[in-house]
Design a protein around this motif. Structure first.
Motif, PDB file in Angstrom:
ATOM      1  N   ALA A   1     -69.573 109.466  69.148  1.00  0.00           N
ATOM      2  CA  ALA A   1     -68.494 108.891  68.337  1.00  0.00           C
ATOM      3  C   ALA A   1     -67.171 109.121  69.068  1.00  0.00           C
ATOM      4  O   ALA A   1     -66.929 110.203  69.616  1.00  0.00           O
ATOM      5  CB  ALA A   1     -68.458 109.548  66.964  1.00  0.00           C
ATOM      6  N   TYR A   2     -66.347 108.084  69.120  1.00  0.00           N
ATOM      7  CA  TYR A   2     -65.030 108.144  69.752  1.00  0.00           C
ATOM      8  C   TYR A   2     -64.002 107.595  68.791  1.00  0.00           C
ATOM      9  O   TYR A   2     -64.259 106.585  68.115  1.00  0.00           O
ATOM     10  CB  TYR A   2     -64.972 107.271  71.015  1.00  0.00           C
ATOM     11  N   GLY A   3     -62.841 108.198  68.768  1.00  0.00           N
ATOM     12  CA  GLY A   3     -61.718 107.588  68.096  1.00  0.00           C
ATOM     13  C   GLY A   3     -61.397 106.290  68.820  1.00  0.00           C
ATOM     14  O   GLY A   3     -61.606 106.186  70.031  1.00  0.00           O
ATOM     15  N   ARG A   4     -60.916 105.303  68.105  1.00  0.00           N
ATOM     16  CA  ARG A   4     -60.700 103.997  68.740  1.00  0.00           C
ATOM     17  C   ARG A   4     -59.703 104.077  69.895  1.00  0.00           C
ATOM     18  O   ARG A   4     -59.903 103.443  70.929  1.00  0.00           O
ATOM     19  CB  ARG A   4     -60.301 102.951  67.712  1.00  0.00           C
ATOM     20  N   THR A   5     -58.651 104.865  69.743  1.00  0.00           N
ATOM     21  CA  THR A   5     -57.683 105.017  70.825  1.00  0.00           C
ATOM     22  C   THR A   5     -58.255 105.873  71.942  1.00  0.00           C
ATOM     23  O   THR A   5     -58.020 105.611  73.121  1.00  0.00           O
ATOM     24  CB  THR A   5     -56.369 105.611  70.288  1.00  0.00           C
ATOM     25  N   GLU A   6     -59.033 106.875  71.579  1.00  0.00           N
ATOM     26  CA  GLU A   6     -59.678 107.733  72.578  1.00  0.00           C
ATOM     27  C   GLU A   6     -60.578 106.900  73.493  1.00  0.00           C
ATOM     28  O   GLU A   6     -60.538 107.053  74.722  1.00  0.00           O
ATOM     29  CB  GLU A   6     -60.493 108.806  71.861  1.00  0.00           C
TER      30      GLU A   6
ATOM     31  N   CYS B   1     -60.197 105.837  77.589  1.00  0.00           N
ATOM     32  CA  CYS B   1     -61.233 106.036  78.609  1.00  0.00           C
ATOM     33  C   CYS B   1     -61.262 104.834  79.552  1.00  0.00           C
ATOM     34  O   CYS B   1     -61.451 104.982  80.761  1.00  0.00           O
ATOM     35  CB  CYS B   1     -62.602 106.216  77.965  1.00  0.00           C
ATOM     36  N   TYR B   2     -61.077 103.642  79.006  1.00  0.00           N
ATOM     37  CA  TYR B   2     -61.065 102.425  79.811  1.00  0.00           C
ATOM     38  C   TYR B   2     -59.733 102.216  80.519  1.00  0.00           C
ATOM     39  O   TYR B   2     -59.699 101.712  81.641  1.00  0.00           O
ATOM     40  CB  TYR B   2     -61.361 101.202  78.930  1.00  0.00           C
ATOM     41  N   PHE B   3     -58.640 102.560  79.867  1.00  0.00           N
ATOM     42  CA  PHE B   3     -57.298 102.287  80.398  1.00  0.00           C
ATOM     43  C   PHE B   3     -56.434 103.548  80.355  1.00  0.00           C
ATOM     44  O   PHE B   3     -55.472 103.618  79.593  1.00  0.00           O
ATOM     45  CB  PHE B   3     -56.639 101.158  79.596  1.00  0.00           C
ATOM     46  N   PRO B   4     -56.755 104.550  81.153  1.00  0.00           N
ATOM     47  CA  PRO B   4     -56.034 105.829  81.071  1.00  0.00           C
ATOM     48  C   PRO B   4     -54.567 105.734  81.489  1.00  0.00           C
ATOM     49  O   PRO B   4     -53.765 106.580  81.110  1.00  0.00           O
ATOM     50  CB  PRO B   4     -56.818 106.740  82.018  1.00  0.00           C
ATOM     51  N   HIS B   5     -54.217 104.700  82.243  1.00  0.00           N
ATOM     52  CA  HIS B   5     -52.849 104.564  82.733  1.00  0.00           C
ATOM     53  C   HIS B   5     -51.917 103.892  81.722  1.00  0.00           C
ATOM     54  O   HIS B   5     -50.716 103.854  81.935  1.00  0.00           O
ATOM     55  CB  HIS B   5     -52.856 103.770  84.042  1.00  0.00           C
ATOM     56  N   LEU B   6     -52.464 103.366  80.620  1.00  0.00           N
ATOM     57  CA  LEU B   6     -51.663 102.667  79.623  1.00  0.00           C
ATOM     58  C   LEU B   6     -51.274 103.587  78.472  1.00  0.00           C
ATOM     59  O   LEU B   6     -51.961 104.573  78.191  1.00  0.00           O
ATOM     60  CB  LEU B   6     -52.425 101.472  79.059  1.00  0.00           C
ATOM     61  N   HIS B   7     -50.199 103.225  77.799  1.00  0.00           N
ATOM     62  CA  HIS B   7     -49.790 103.900  76.561  1.00  0.00           C
ATOM     63  C   HIS B   7     -50.947 103.745  75.570  1.00  0.00           C
ATOM     64  O   HIS B   7     -51.638 102.724  75.565  1.00  0.00           O
ATOM     65  CB  HIS B   7     -48.520 103.234  76.024  1.00  0.00           C
ATOM     66  N   PRO B   8     -51.206 104.739  74.716  1.00  0.00           N
ATOM     67  CA  PRO B   8     -52.356 104.658  73.801  1.00  0.00           C
ATOM     68  C   PRO B   8     -52.429 103.362  72.982  1.00  0.00           C
ATOM     69  O   PRO B   8     -53.504 102.776  72.875  1.00  0.00           O
ATOM     70  CB  PRO B   8     -52.172 105.873  72.896  1.00  0.00           C
TER      71      PRO B   8
ATOM     72  N   ALA C   1     -51.124 100.428  73.718  1.00  0.00           N
ATOM     73  CA  ALA C   1     -51.397  99.311  74.635  1.00  0.00           C
ATOM     74  C   ALA C   1     -52.863  99.326  75.062  1.00  0.00           C
ATOM     75  O   ALA C   1     -53.503  98.271  75.172  1.00  0.00           O
ATOM     76  CB  ALA C   1     -50.482  99.381  75.851  1.00  0.00           C
ATOM     77  N   ALA C   2     -53.399 100.524  75.309  1.00  0.00           N
ATOM     78  CA  ALA C   2     -54.811 100.640  75.682  1.00  0.00           C
ATOM     79  C   ALA C   2     -55.700 100.136  74.554  1.00  0.00           C
ATOM     80  O   ALA C   2     -56.670  99.408  74.792  1.00  0.00           O
ATOM     81  CB  ALA C   2     -55.141 102.096  76.024  1.00  0.00           C
ATOM     82  N   TYR C   3     -55.372 100.504  73.320  1.00  0.00           N
ATOM     83  CA  TYR C   3     -56.153 100.047  72.164  1.00  0.00           C
ATOM     84  C   TYR C   3     -56.114  98.518  72.053  1.00  0.00           C
ATOM     85  O   TYR C   3     -57.153  97.881  71.881  1.00  0.00           O
ATOM     86  CB  TYR C   3     -55.626 100.692  70.885  1.00  0.00           C
ATOM     87  N   ARG C   4     -54.936  97.935  72.169  1.00  0.00           N
ATOM     88  CA  ARG C   4     -54.821  96.465  72.080  1.00  0.00           C
ATOM     89  C   ARG C   4     -55.606  95.785  73.199  1.00  0.00           C
ATOM     90  O   ARG C   4     -56.257  94.764  72.981  1.00  0.00           O
ATOM     91  CB  ARG C   4     -53.357  96.039  72.120  1.00  0.00           C
ATOM     92  N   LYS C   5     -55.552  96.353  74.393  1.00  0.00           N
ATOM     93  CA  LYS C   5     -56.275  95.757  75.524  1.00  0.00           C
ATOM     94  C   LYS C   5     -57.785  95.836  75.306  1.00  0.00           C
ATOM     95  O   LYS C   5     -58.506  94.869  75.567  1.00  0.00           O
ATOM     96  CB  LYS C   5     -55.886  96.449  76.825  1.00  0.00           C
ATOM     97  N   LEU C   6     -58.271  96.971  74.803  1.00  0.00           N
ATOM     98  CA  LEU C   6     -59.705  97.088  74.523  1.00  0.00           C
ATOM     99  C   LEU C   6     -60.122  96.081  73.456  1.00  0.00           C
ATOM    100  O   LEU C   6     -61.173  95.443  73.581  1.00  0.00           O
ATOM    101  CB  LEU C   6     -60.076  98.508  74.092  1.00  0.00           C
ATOM    102  N   GLN C   7     -59.303  95.906  72.429  1.00  0.00           N
ATOM    103  CA  GLN C   7     -59.614  94.924  71.386  1.00  0.00           C
ATOM    104  C   GLN C   7     -59.676  93.516  71.978  1.00  0.00           C
ATOM    105  O   GLN C   7     -60.533  92.714  71.610  1.00  0.00           O
ATOM    106  CB  GLN C   7     -58.586  94.988  70.253  1.00  0.00           C
ATOM    107  N   GLY C   8     -58.794  93.217  72.903  1.00  0.00           N
ATOM    108  CA  GLY C   8     -58.827  91.923  73.585  1.00  0.00           C
ATOM    109  C   GLY C   8     -60.105  91.731  74.381  1.00  0.00           C
ATOM    110  O   GLY C   8     -60.699  90.656  74.373  1.00  0.00           O
ATOM    111  N   TRP C   9     -60.559  92.780  75.054  1.00  0.00           N
ATOM    112  CA  TRP C   9     -61.817  92.699  75.803  1.00  0.00           C
ATOM    113  C   TRP C   9     -62.989  92.503  74.853  1.00  0.00           C
ATOM    114  O   TRP C   9     -63.908  91.733  75.151  1.00  0.00           O
ATOM    115  CB  TRP C   9     -62.017  93.952  76.634  1.00  0.00           C
ATOM    116  N   ILE C  10     -62.978  93.210  73.730  1.00  0.00           N
ATOM    117  CA  ILE C  10     -64.054  93.064  72.745  1.00  0.00           C
ATOM    118  C   ILE C  10     -64.090  91.628  72.229  1.00  0.00           C
ATOM    119  O   ILE C  10     -65.160  91.025  72.119  1.00  0.00           O
ATOM    120  CB  ILE C  10     -63.889  94.079  71.595  1.00  0.00           C
ATOM    121  N   ASP C  11     -62.933  91.063  71.931  1.00  0.00           N
ATOM    122  CA  ASP C  11     -62.878  89.680  71.448  1.00  0.00           C
ATOM    123  C   ASP C  11     -63.287  88.690  72.526  1.00  0.00           C
ATOM    124  O   ASP C  11     -63.813  87.621  72.227  1.00  0.00           O
ATOM    125  CB  ASP C  11     -61.474  89.353  70.937  1.00  0.00           C
ATOM    126  N   TYR C  12     -63.048  89.023  73.796  1.00  0.00           N
ATOM    127  CA  TYR C  12     -63.373  88.127  74.905  1.00  0.00           C
ATOM    128  C   TYR C  12     -64.877  88.063  75.169  1.00  0.00           C
ATOM    129  O   TYR C  12     -65.387  87.024  75.573  1.00  0.00           O
ATOM    130  CB  TYR C  12     -62.637  88.599  76.168  1.00  0.00           C
TER     131      TYR C  12
END
Length: 74
Positions: free
Chosen positions: A10-15, A19-26, A28-39
């Motif tokens: 189990a992972y927190g959504r931002t956590e 993991c995928y985007f460690p260089h981004l603000h939390p 921004a990383a969450y929004r980017k992961l959501q975009g990948w999931i939708d893609y």
């Protein structure tokens, strides 16, 4: 050089996003992961089918496994 193995748990959504985007603000990383999931074709529907809730702050291990299978390991 030894690589870390990604652990399905189990992972927190931002956590997980960080993991995928460690260089981004939390956020921004969450929004980017959501975009990948939708893609990814049908990933959002598969997550919804196993009870993912947009308001949930945690991805359960099954959901993490689905994301990793569709996107790859972080």
């Amino acid at each position: 050089m030894q690589q870390e193995t990604f652990i399905i748990r189990a992972y927190g959504r931002t956590e997980l996003a960080q993991c995928y985007f460690p260089h981004l603000h939390p956020q921004a990383a969450y929004r980017k992961l959501q975009g990948w999931i939708d893609y990814c074709p049908h990933l959002r529907e598969r997550l919804d089918a196993v009870g993912a809730n947009p308001r949930s702050r945690v991805y359960m291990p099954l959901q993490v496994r689905m994301i990793v299978e569709a996107i790859g390991e972080p």
